[in-house]
Scaffold this motif. Sequence first.
Motif, PDB file in Angstrom:
ATOM      1  N   VAL A 178       0.853  -1.187   0.000  1.00 17.06           N
ATOM      2  CA  VAL A 178       0.000   0.000   0.000  1.00 17.06           C
ATOM      3  C   VAL A 178       0.889   1.237   0.000  1.00 17.06           C
ATOM      4  CG1 VAL A 178      -0.161   0.017   2.517  1.00 17.06           C
ATOM      5  CG2 VAL A 178      -1.964   1.089   1.163  1.00 17.06           C
ATOM      6  N   GLN A 179       0.394   2.301  -0.580  1.00 21.91           N
ATOM      7  CA  GLN A 179       1.152   3.549  -0.588  1.00 21.91           C
ATOM      8  C   GLN A 179       1.009   4.265   0.753  1.00 21.91           C
ATOM      9  OE1 GLN A 179      -0.189   5.789  -4.027  1.00 21.91           O
ATOM     10  NE2 GLN A 179       1.531   5.022  -5.236  1.00 21.91           N
ATOM     11  N   GLY A 231      -2.211   5.398   2.846  1.00 23.35           N
ATOM     12  CA  GLY A 231      -3.307   4.490   2.546  1.00 23.35           C
ATOM     13  C   GLY A 231      -3.755   3.695   3.760  1.00 23.35           C
ATOM     14  N   SER A 232      -4.700   2.798   3.508  1.00 28.06           N
ATOM     15  CA  SER A 232      -5.293   1.989   4.574  1.00 28.06           C
ATOM     16  C   SER A 232      -5.261   0.511   4.213  1.00 28.06           C
ATOM     17  CB  SER A 232      -6.749   2.415   4.811  1.00 28.06           C
ATOM     18  OG  SER A 232      -6.828   3.755   5.244  1.00 28.06           O
ATOM     19  N   LEU A 233      -5.305  -0.289   5.261  1.00 28.35           N
ATOM     20  CA  LEU A 233      -5.308  -1.733   5.098  1.00 28.35           C
ATOM     21  C   LEU A 233      -5.963  -2.329   6.335  1.00 28.35           C
ATOM     22  CD1 LEU A 233      -4.089  -3.398   2.734  1.00 28.35           C
ATOM     23  CD2 LEU A 233      -2.084  -3.777   4.163  1.00 28.35           C
ATOM     24  N   ASN A 280      -4.901   2.874   9.260  1.00 30.56           N
ATOM     25  CA  ASN A 280      -5.082   4.064   8.426  1.00 30.56           C
ATOM     26  C   ASN A 280      -3.824   4.927   8.455  1.00 30.56           C
ATOM     27  OD1 ASN A 280      -7.785   3.313   7.948  1.00 30.56           O
ATOM     28  ND2 ASN A 280      -8.457   4.346   9.820  1.00 30.56           N
ATOM     29  N   THR A 326       5.980  -0.745   7.753  1.00 33.84           N
ATOM     30  CA  THR A 326       6.326  -1.951   7.018  1.00 33.84           C
ATOM     31  C   THR A 326       6.879  -3.017   7.951  1.00 33.84           C
ATOM     32  OG1 THR A 326       6.765  -0.760   4.958  1.00 33.84           O
ATOM     33  CG2 THR A 326       7.841  -2.898   5.236  1.00 33.84           C
ATOM     34  N   VAL A 386       3.019  -6.599   5.562  1.00 32.45           N
ATOM     35  CA  VAL A 386       2.513  -5.288   5.155  1.00 32.45           C
ATOM     36  C   VAL A 386       3.696  -4.460   4.676  1.00 32.45           C
ATOM     37  CG1 VAL A 386       1.441  -3.145   5.940  1.00 32.45           C
ATOM     38  CG2 VAL A 386       0.563  -5.354   6.746  1.00 32.45           C
ATOM     39  N   VAL A 444       4.609  -0.721   3.056  1.00 38.13           N
ATOM     40  CA  VAL A 444       4.114   0.633   2.786  1.00 38.13           C
ATOM     41  C   VAL A 444       5.175   1.362   1.983  1.00 38.13           C
ATOM     42  CG1 VAL A 444       3.202   2.761   3.752  1.00 38.13           C
ATOM     43  CG2 VAL A 444       2.859   0.585   4.961  1.00 38.13           C
TER      44      VAL A 444
END
Length: 121
Positions: free
Chosen positions: A11-12, A15-17, A83, A90, A117, A119
Amino acid sequence: VQLQASGGGLVQAGGSLTLSCAASGRTFSSYHMAWFRQAPGREREFVAVQTWSGGSTSYADSVKGRFTISRDNAKNTVHLQMNSLKPEDTAVYYCAAGRVLAFNKDLYTYWGQGTLVTVSS
């Protein structure tokens, strides 16, 4: 209790995950549930915890205000909504279950396999 974490990905920044952790076993609702993370070359660190009843939560300072832990005892699941992600978030994220409410990873009995994850900046 067996735990299966999922939901990681790339994800940039900003962003959210949402991560999920599915638990097997009838005693899920009697365990405090936590998320930890481990970045390359670093110790596994506490991220968030929710009590067995769901009545109380606690977060690491680094994620407070950005991450939210929640659980559904009827579905044997716990989630981590993330969020405003930053590159420093990361890591491999792990869910964990324990009978002792703690920030110390050594006090948790059961662990999921981890989900990565990443980022990007």
